[in-house]
Design a protein around this motif. Sequence first.
Motif, mmCIF file in Angstrom:
data_model
loop_
_atom_site.group_PDB
_atom_site.id
_atom_site.type_symbol
_atom_site.label_atom_id
_atom_site.label_comp_id
_atom_site.label_asym_id
_atom_site.label_seq_id
_atom_site.Cartn_x
_atom_site.Cartn_y
_atom_site.Cartn_z
ATOM 1 N N TYR A 1 0.840 -1.206 0.000
ATOM 2 C CA TYR A 1 0.000 0.000 0.000
ATOM 3 C C TYR A 1 0.877 1.260 0.000
ATOM 4 O O TYR A 1 0.647 2.194 -0.772
ATOM 5 C CB TYR A 1 -0.921 -0.018 1.218
ATOM 6 N N ILE A 2 1.887 1.274 0.844
ATOM 7 C CA ILE A 2 2.768 2.447 0.925
ATOM 8 C C ILE A 2 3.615 2.587 -0.339
ATOM 9 O O ILE A 2 3.783 3.675 -0.867
ATOM 10 C CB ILE A 2 3.660 2.370 2.188
ATOM 11 N N GLY A 3 4.116 1.468 -0.839
ATOM 12 C CA GLY A 3 5.001 1.516 -2.002
ATOM 13 C C GLY A 3 4.295 1.698 -3.334
ATOM 14 O O GLY A 3 4.757 2.455 -4.198
ATOM 15 N N ASP A 4 3.168 1.015 -3.504
ATOM 16 C CA ASP A 4 2.515 0.969 -4.819
ATOM 17 C C ASP A 4 1.080 1.474 -4.821
ATOM 18 O O ASP A 4 0.449 1.519 -5.873
ATOM 19 C CB ASP A 4 2.508 -0.471 -5.355
ATOM 20 N N GLY A 5 0.539 1.768 -3.658
ATOM 21 C CA GLY A 5 -0.854 2.204 -3.600
ATOM 22 C C GLY A 5 -1.810 1.027 -3.558
ATOM 23 O O GLY A 5 -1.419 -0.096 -3.248
ATOM 24 N N VAL A 6 -3.046 1.302 -3.897
ATOM 25 C CA VAL A 6 -4.113 0.307 -3.798
ATOM 26 C C VAL A 6 -4.162 -0.548 -5.063
ATOM 27 O O VAL A 6 -4.166 -0.020 -6.176
ATOM 28 C CB VAL A 6 -5.479 1.011 -3.598
ATOM 29 N N ALA A 7 -4.210 -1.855 -4.887
ATOM 30 C CA ALA A 7 -4.392 -2.768 -6.016
ATOM 31 C C ALA A 7 -5.821 -2.565 -6.524
ATOM 32 O O ALA A 7 -6.775 -2.655 -5.750
ATOM 33 C CB ALA A 7 -4.182 -4.209 -5.575
ATOM 34 N N ASP A 8 -5.957 -2.271 -7.817
ATOM 35 C CA ASP A 8 -7.278 -1.849 -8.294
ATOM 36 C C ASP A 8 -7.828 -2.691 -9.441
ATOM 37 O O ASP A 8 -8.713 -2.261 -10.172
ATOM 38 C CB ASP A 8 -7.233 -0.373 -8.704
ATOM 39 N N GLU A 9 -7.314 -3.916 -9.582
ATOM 40 C CA GLU A 9 -7.791 -4.739 -10.691
ATOM 41 C C GLU A 9 -9.125 -5.411 -10.405
ATOM 42 O O GLU A 9 -9.856 -5.751 -11.328
ATOM 43 C CB GLU A 9 -6.734 -5.781 -11.065
ATOM 44 N N THR A 10 -9.424 -5.642 -9.114
ATOM 45 C CA THR A 10 -10.685 -6.289 -8.765
ATOM 46 C C THR A 10 -11.018 -6.004 -7.300
ATOM 47 O O THR A 10 -10.388 -5.171 -6.677
ATOM 48 C CB THR A 10 -10.623 -7.814 -9.079
ATOM 49 N N VAL B 248 -11.833 -6.963 -3.105
ATOM 50 C CA VAL B 248 -11.212 -7.733 -2.025
ATOM 51 C C VAL B 248 -11.567 -9.207 -2.180
ATOM 52 O O VAL B 248 -10.701 -10.089 -2.155
ATOM 53 C CB VAL B 248 -11.700 -7.234 -0.636
ATOM 54 N N GLU B 249 -12.846 -9.458 -2.340
ATOM 55 C CA GLU B 249 -13.323 -10.839 -2.424
ATOM 56 C C GLU B 249 -12.685 -11.595 -3.582
ATOM 57 O O GLU B 249 -12.240 -12.734 -3.427
ATOM 58 C CB GLU B 249 -14.850 -10.836 -2.578
ATOM 59 N N GLU B 250 -12.615 -10.961 -4.752
ATOM 60 C CA GLU B 250 -12.035 -11.635 -5.925
ATOM 61 C C GLU B 250 -10.541 -11.901 -5.732
ATOM 62 O O GLU B 250 -10.035 -12.941 -6.150
ATOM 63 C CB GLU B 250 -12.278 -10.805 -7.194
ATOM 64 N N TYR B 251 -9.842 -10.963 -5.105
ATOM 65 C CA TYR B 251 -8.423 -11.202 -4.812
ATOM 66 C C TYR B 251 -8.259 -12.402 -3.879
ATOM 67 O O TYR B 251 -7.385 -13.244 -4.075
ATOM 68 C CB TYR B 251 -7.774 -9.972 -4.168
ATOM 69 N N VAL B 252 -9.109 -12.481 -2.848
ATOM 70 C CA VAL B 252 -9.023 -13.590 -1.897
ATOM 71 C C VAL B 252 -9.313 -14.915 -2.596
ATOM 72 O O VAL B 252 -8.584 -15.902 -2.414
ATOM 73 C CB VAL B 252 -9.969 -13.377 -0.691
ATOM 74 N N LEU B 253 -10.342 -14.950 -3.409
ATOM 75 C CA LEU B 253 -10.680 -16.196 -4.113
ATOM 76 C C LEU B 253 -9.583 -16.606 -5.092
ATOM 77 O O LEU B 253 -9.265 -17.795 -5.222
ATOM 78 C CB LEU B 253 -12.030 -16.046 -4.824
ATOM 79 N N ALA B 254 -8.963 -15.625 -5.743
ATOM 80 C CA ALA B 254 -7.835 -15.932 -6.637
ATOM 81 C C ALA B 254 -6.655 -16.464 -5.827
ATOM 82 O O ALA B 254 -5.936 -17.372 -6.275
ATOM 83 C CB ALA B 254 -7.434 -14.680 -7.424
ATOM 84 N N ALA B 255 -6.460 -15.928 -4.626
ATOM 85 C CA ALA B 255 -5.382 -16.413 -3.747
ATOM 86 C C ALA B 255 -5.644 -17.856 -3.327
ATOM 87 O O ALA B 255 -4.720 -18.675 -3.276
ATOM 88 C CB ALA B 255 -5.260 -15.511 -2.524
ATOM 89 N N VAL B 256 -6.903 -18.165 -3.038
ATOM 90 C CA VAL B 256 -7.275 -19.542 -2.681
ATOM 91 C C VAL B 256 -6.932 -20.479 -3.842
ATOM 92 O O VAL B 256 -6.356 -21.555 -3.644
ATOM 93 C CB VAL B 256 -8.779 -19.627 -2.312
ATOM 94 N N ASP B 257 -7.268 -20.060 -5.057
ATOM 95 C CA ASP B 257 -6.937 -20.875 -6.239
ATOM 96 C C ASP B 257 -5.427 -21.062 -6.370
ATOM 97 O O ASP B 257 -4.950 -22.164 -6.649
ATOM 98 C CB ASP B 257 -7.485 -20.225 -7.517
ATOM 99 N N ALA B 258 -4.678 -19.975 -6.168
ATOM 100 C CA ALA B 258 -3.213 -20.059 -6.274
ATOM 101 C C ALA B 258 -2.649 -21.015 -5.222
ATOM 102 O O ALA B 258 -1.743 -21.806 -5.513
ATOM 103 C CB ALA B 258 -2.596 -18.669 -6.132
ATOM 104 N N GLY C 111 0.822 -12.771 -2.681
ATOM 105 C CA GLY C 111 0.719 -11.510 -3.427
ATOM 106 C C GLY C 111 -0.728 -11.089 -3.632
ATOM 107 O O GLY C 111 -1.080 -9.912 -3.452
ATOM 108 N N LEU C 112 -1.567 -12.044 -3.980
ATOM 109 C CA LEU C 112 -2.988 -11.734 -4.196
ATOM 110 C C LEU C 112 -3.687 -11.363 -2.892
ATOM 111 O O LEU C 112 -4.524 -10.458 -2.858
ATOM 112 C CB LEU C 112 -3.687 -12.928 -4.855
ATOM 113 N N THR C 113 -3.335 -12.061 -1.811
ATOM 114 C CA THR C 113 -3.927 -11.732 -0.517
ATOM 115 C C THR C 113 -3.477 -10.341 -0.074
ATOM 116 O O THR C 113 -4.264 -9.564 0.476
ATOM 117 C CB THR C 113 -3.576 -12.790 0.549
ATOM 118 N N ALA C 114 -2.225 -10.006 -0.348
ATOM 119 C CA ALA C 114 -1.726 -8.661 -0.028
ATOM 120 C C ALA C 114 -2.460 -7.596 -0.858
ATOM 121 O O ALA C 114 -2.750 -6.505 -0.355
ATOM 122 C CB ALA C 114 -0.218 -8.578 -0.258
ATOM 123 N N CYS C 115 -2.773 -7.916 -2.115
ATOM 124 C CA CYS C 115 -3.571 -6.990 -2.943
ATOM 125 C C CYS C 115 -4.922 -6.744 -2.271
ATOM 126 O O CYS C 115 -5.395 -5.606 -2.193
ATOM 127 C CB CYS C 115 -3.773 -7.550 -4.345
#
Length: 192
Positions: free
Chosen positions: A108-117, A119-129, A140-144
Amino acid sequence: MSAPEEEFYSEERWQNWLDRLRDEDIDPEDEDSARLLLNLQDDVAIAVAKILTAHDDGDIDAEEATEELADIREVVLSEPEFDDEDKLMLVDGVQTSLVCVFYSAEQYIGDGVADETTVEEYVLAAVDAESEEDLDRALGLTACAGTRVIDGEELDMSVIEDVEYGLVTEWVNGLDSLQSALSDPEVIEDDD
Protein backbone atom coordinates in the motif's frame (compact mmCIF):
# COMPACT_ATOMS: atom_id res chain seq x y z
CA MET A 1 7.67 16.42 8.51
CA SER A 2 7.86 16.20 12.22
CA ALA A 3 8.86 12.96 13.84
CA PRO A 4 5.98 11.27 15.61
CA GLU A 5 6.15 11.44 19.38
CA GLU A 6 5.31 7.80 19.92
CA GLU A 7 7.07 4.60 19.17
CA PHE A 8 4.69 2.51 17.07
CA TYR A 9 5.72 -0.82 18.55
CA SER A 10 8.60 -2.14 20.59
CA GLU A 11 10.39 -5.39 21.09
CA GLU A 12 9.59 -5.03 24.79
CA ARG A 13 5.86 -4.92 24.01
CA TRP A 14 6.08 -8.11 21.93
CA GLN A 15 8.12 -9.82 24.65
CA ASN A 16 5.49 -8.86 27.24
CA TRP A 17 2.89 -10.73 25.19
CA LEU A 18 5.16 -13.74 24.81
CA ASP A 19 5.85 -13.73 28.56
CA ARG A 20 2.10 -13.80 29.20
CA LEU A 21 1.78 -16.77 26.88
CA ARG A 22 4.63 -18.54 28.67
CA ASP A 23 2.98 -17.98 32.05
CA GLU A 24 -0.52 -19.13 31.12
CA ASP A 25 -1.98 -22.51 30.40
CA ILE A 26 -2.98 -22.11 26.79
CA ASP A 27 -5.77 -24.15 25.30
CA PRO A 28 -6.88 -22.89 21.85
CA GLU A 29 -10.34 -24.33 22.52
CA ASP A 30 -10.64 -22.16 25.64
CA GLU A 31 -12.17 -18.73 25.08
CA ASP A 32 -9.67 -16.87 27.29
CA SER A 33 -6.72 -18.51 25.56
CA ALA A 34 -8.15 -17.76 22.14
CA ARG A 35 -8.74 -14.15 23.22
CA LEU A 36 -5.13 -13.80 24.38
CA LEU A 37 -3.85 -15.01 21.01
CA LEU A 38 -6.26 -12.73 19.16
CA ASN A 39 -5.22 -9.77 21.33
CA LEU A 40 -1.59 -10.51 20.53
CA GLN A 41 -2.42 -10.43 16.82
CA ASP A 42 -4.70 -7.39 17.06
CA ASP A 43 -2.10 -5.45 19.04
CA VAL A 44 0.40 -5.77 16.19
CA ALA A 45 -2.31 -4.95 13.61
CA ILE A 46 -3.12 -1.76 15.56
CA ALA A 47 0.56 -0.72 15.41
CA VAL A 48 0.54 -1.30 11.64
CA ALA A 49 -2.72 0.67 11.32
CA LYS A 50 -1.14 3.58 13.22
CA ILE A 51 1.82 3.62 10.82
CA LEU A 52 -0.55 3.59 7.83
CA THR A 53 -2.60 6.42 9.34
CA ALA A 54 0.51 8.46 10.14
CA HIS A 55 1.63 7.95 6.53
CA ASP A 56 -1.77 8.86 5.05
CA ASP A 57 -1.95 11.95 7.29
CA GLY A 58 1.47 13.08 6.09
CA ASP A 59 3.09 12.75 9.52
CA ILE A 60 5.71 10.33 8.17
CA ASP A 61 6.90 9.80 4.60
CA ALA A 62 6.89 6.53 2.68
CA GLU A 63 10.50 5.74 3.55
CA GLU A 64 9.95 6.23 7.28
CA ALA A 65 6.69 4.24 7.18
CA THR A 66 8.43 1.39 5.39
CA GLU A 67 11.28 1.43 7.93
CA GLU A 68 8.81 1.38 10.84
CA LEU A 69 7.00 -1.61 9.30
CA ALA A 70 10.31 -3.41 8.74
CA ASP A 71 11.29 -2.83 12.37
CA ILE A 72 8.04 -4.27 13.69
CA ARG A 73 8.12 -7.16 11.24
CA GLU A 74 11.63 -8.09 12.36
CA VAL A 75 10.53 -8.20 16.01
CA VAL A 76 7.22 -9.97 15.46
CA LEU A 77 8.31 -12.57 12.90
CA SER A 78 11.53 -13.63 14.65
CA GLU A 79 11.58 -17.12 16.10
CA PRO A 80 10.31 -16.92 19.68
CA GLU A 81 12.02 -18.93 22.37
CA PHE A 82 9.50 -21.35 23.81
CA ASP A 83 10.12 -24.71 25.42
CA ASP A 84 6.47 -25.61 24.91
CA GLU A 85 5.96 -26.88 21.34
CA ASP A 86 2.21 -26.24 21.44
CA LYS A 87 2.68 -22.59 22.41
CA LEU A 88 5.35 -22.22 19.75
CA MET A 89 2.87 -23.53 17.20
CA LEU A 90 0.19 -21.09 18.39
CA VAL A 91 2.57 -18.12 18.15
CA ASP A 92 3.59 -19.36 14.71
CA GLY A 93 -0.08 -19.23 13.69
CA VAL A 94 -0.31 -15.61 14.84
CA GLN A 95 2.92 -14.79 13.01
CA THR A 96 1.61 -16.42 9.83
CA SER A 97 -1.57 -14.33 10.02
CA LEU A 98 0.52 -11.18 10.41
CA VAL A 99 2.77 -11.88 7.41
CA CYS A 100 0.07 -10.66 5.05
CA VAL A 101 -0.63 -7.61 7.23
CA PHE A 102 2.97 -6.50 6.74
CA TYR A 103 3.02 -7.27 3.01
CA SER A 104 -0.27 -5.44 2.47
CA ALA A 105 0.93 -2.37 4.36
CA GLU A 106 4.25 -2.30 2.49
CA GLN A 107 2.51 -2.73 -0.85
CA TYR A 108 0.00 0.00 0.00
CA ILE A 109 2.77 2.45 0.92
CA GLY A 110 5.00 1.52 -2.00
CA ASP A 111 2.52 0.97 -4.82
CA GLY A 112 -0.85 2.20 -3.60
CA VAL A 113 -4.11 0.31 -3.80
CA ALA A 114 -4.39 -2.77 -6.02
CA ASP A 115 -7.28 -1.85 -8.29
CA GLU A 116 -7.79 -4.74 -10.69
CA THR A 117 -10.69 -6.29 -8.76
CA THR A 118 -12.45 -6.47 -5.38
CA VAL A 119 -11.21 -7.73 -2.03
CA GLU A 120 -13.32 -10.84 -2.42
CA GLU A 121 -12.03 -11.63 -5.92
CA TYR A 122 -8.42 -11.20 -4.81
CA VAL A 123 -9.02 -13.59 -1.90
CA LEU A 124 -10.68 -16.20 -4.11
CA ALA A 125 -7.83 -15.93 -6.64
CA ALA A 126 -5.38 -16.41 -3.75
CA VAL A 127 -7.27 -19.54 -2.68
CA ASP A 128 -6.94 -20.87 -6.24
CA ALA A 129 -3.21 -20.06 -6.27
CA GLU A 130 -2.73 -21.86 -2.96
CA SER A 131 -4.56 -24.92 -4.28
CA GLU A 132 -2.08 -24.91 -7.20
CA GLU A 133 0.73 -24.65 -4.61
CA ASP A 134 1.82 -21.25 -5.93
CA LEU A 135 2.27 -19.74 -2.47
CA ASP A 136 4.13 -16.61 -3.61
CA ARG A 137 1.24 -15.74 -5.92
CA ALA A 138 -1.27 -16.58 -3.19
CA LEU A 139 0.47 -14.22 -0.76
CA GLY A 140 0.72 -11.51 -3.43
CA LEU A 141 -2.99 -11.73 -4.20
CA THR A 142 -3.93 -11.73 -0.52
CA ALA A 143 -1.73 -8.66 -0.03
CA CYS A 144 -3.57 -6.99 -2.94
CA ALA A 145 -6.81 -7.68 -1.06
CA GLY A 146 -5.13 -6.15 1.99
CA THR A 147 -4.37 -2.89 0.16
CA ARG A 148 -8.06 -2.59 -0.62
CA VAL A 149 -8.92 -3.21 3.04
CA ILE A 150 -6.46 -0.45 4.00
CA ASP A 151 -8.19 1.79 1.45
CA GLY A 152 -11.51 1.18 3.20
CA GLU A 153 -13.14 -1.65 1.25
CA GLU A 154 -14.83 -4.10 3.58
CA LEU A 155 -13.52 -7.63 3.91
CA ASP A 156 -16.44 -9.96 4.54
CA MET A 157 -15.04 -12.99 6.36
CA SER A 158 -17.75 -15.20 4.85
CA VAL A 159 -15.60 -15.24 1.71
CA ILE A 160 -13.45 -17.93 3.37
CA GLU A 161 -16.22 -19.81 5.20
CA ASP A 162 -16.11 -22.75 2.80
CA VAL A 163 -12.39 -22.59 2.12
CA GLU A 164 -10.18 -25.37 3.44
CA TYR A 165 -7.97 -24.14 6.27
CA GLY A 166 -4.54 -23.12 5.01
CA LEU A 167 -2.21 -20.19 4.52
CA VAL A 168 -4.75 -18.00 2.74
CA THR A 169 -7.28 -18.45 5.54
CA GLU A 170 -4.53 -17.52 8.05
CA TRP A 171 -3.55 -14.44 6.02
CA VAL A 172 -7.17 -13.34 5.64
CA ASN A 173 -7.56 -13.75 9.39
CA GLY A 174 -4.68 -11.26 9.75
CA LEU A 175 -6.40 -8.87 7.35
CA ASP A 176 -9.52 -9.10 9.49
CA SER A 177 -7.43 -7.92 12.46
CA LEU A 178 -6.03 -5.10 10.33
CA GLN A 179 -9.53 -4.10 9.22
CA SER A 180 -10.66 -3.92 12.85
CA ALA A 181 -7.54 -1.97 13.80
CA LEU A 182 -8.12 0.57 11.03
CA SER A 183 -11.73 1.13 12.07
CA ASP A 184 -11.02 1.21 15.81
CA PRO A 185 -7.33 1.61 16.62
CA GLU A 186 -7.72 1.26 20.38
CA VAL A 187 -4.58 0.01 22.05
CA ILE A 188 -4.88 -3.34 23.73
CA GLU A 189 -3.14 -3.41 27.05
CA ASP A 190 -0.53 -6.13 27.15
CA ASP A 191 -0.57 -6.33 30.92
CA ASP A 192 -4.26 -6.66 31.84
